[in-house]
Design an enzyme around this catalytic site. Sequence first.
Site, short mmCIF file in Angstrom:
data_model
loop_
_atom_site.label_atom_id
_atom_site.label_comp_id
_atom_site.label_asym_id
_atom_site.label_seq_id
_atom_site.Cartn_x
_atom_site.Cartn_y
_atom_site.Cartn_z
N CYS A 1 0.81 -1.22 0.00
CA CYS A 1 0.00 0.00 0.00
C CYS A 1 0.84 1.26 0.00
O CYS A 1 0.62 2.18 -0.79
CB CYS A 1 -0.96 -0.01 1.18
N TYR A 2 1.83 1.33 0.89
CA TYR A 2 2.71 2.49 0.91
C TYR A 2 3.48 2.66 -0.41
O TYR A 2 3.54 3.76 -0.97
CB TYR A 2 3.69 2.41 2.08
#
Length: 337
Positions: A149-150
């Site tokens: 996600c990051y």
Amino acid sequence: MKVGIDGASGYAGAELLRLCAGHPELDVVVAGADTQAGRPVASLYPSLAGAYRSLSFSTVRADDLDGLDVVFLALPHGESQRLAPALVGRVGLLVDLAADFRLVDPDAYLTWYGSEHEAPGLLGRFAYGLPELFGPGLDGARLVAAPGCYPTAAALALAPLVRAGAVAPTGVVVDAASGTSGAGRNPSPAMHFATVDENFTAYGLLTHRHTPEIEQATGAEVLFTPHLAPMTRGILATCYARPTGVSSTDDVLGILRDAYAGSPFVVVSEESPSTKATFGSNAAHLTARVDERTGWVLVLCAIDNLGKGASGQALQCVNRVEQWPETAGLSTVGIYP
């Protein structure tokens, strides 16, 4: 197509179940979850009851997935390395949502994850599943590593500018905040309501495992600091870089708009993005600024960490590989309020 999901009882697995239920070409027939084996899916997740009235979680081994058209691995880090070698060539398409096959350099796993990779020979065979930036690598792929996600938020914000020579590839700073669902379903003291509520904290200082993936996906040297925000879903990445080929906000916005002109899920706007705007969707919202006073380029990206940051992106990769409409089973708009 017949679909199997191993790790289906976690948050990413549950999101995959939800998204597959709305996909016109996919039928989930196996929902692997050792800790929940025998329990009906609808019992653990009542929100899925309308779609999975008879499906139960089960203990899954490689033989149970043999011959399936699509298999998603939504397992804790390290487990895909042990299972994937037994699935190669036995399933039509294998998509791993963990970090096990995202990094090209096997030595990076020892440095950042603390253990040697158990299947280093497969690392070069997995396509990196960020369609907007690495789409050609997905064409014809049978093995896909869906990004974290990051790294997704950071790469969507920075990679077009680095590739265009608009910002320096060194001295880049990424500050990003995530909702609590990014930590998974298993409880821990740090995730208790009393700990998270009315709290905002940084963690993984200088050592977060997503750092090498962000650098690999952006092509830049990055100082990355993640934060935990008191919300369930969402990622907001605030990125800073030194300009080398741009002098105005219009310049950087123009590069981003050109890079994502054909991307249905990416919105480039002059408005500051918010996590709420992407909630429940596969969308990514971006904006950028050039600050002449301090000499920095500022780029922000908001996504849903379980959508574009995990399960939605994995499904988008399947759509790309199978040459279906990229939006099949996925929403380009968030849920509000």
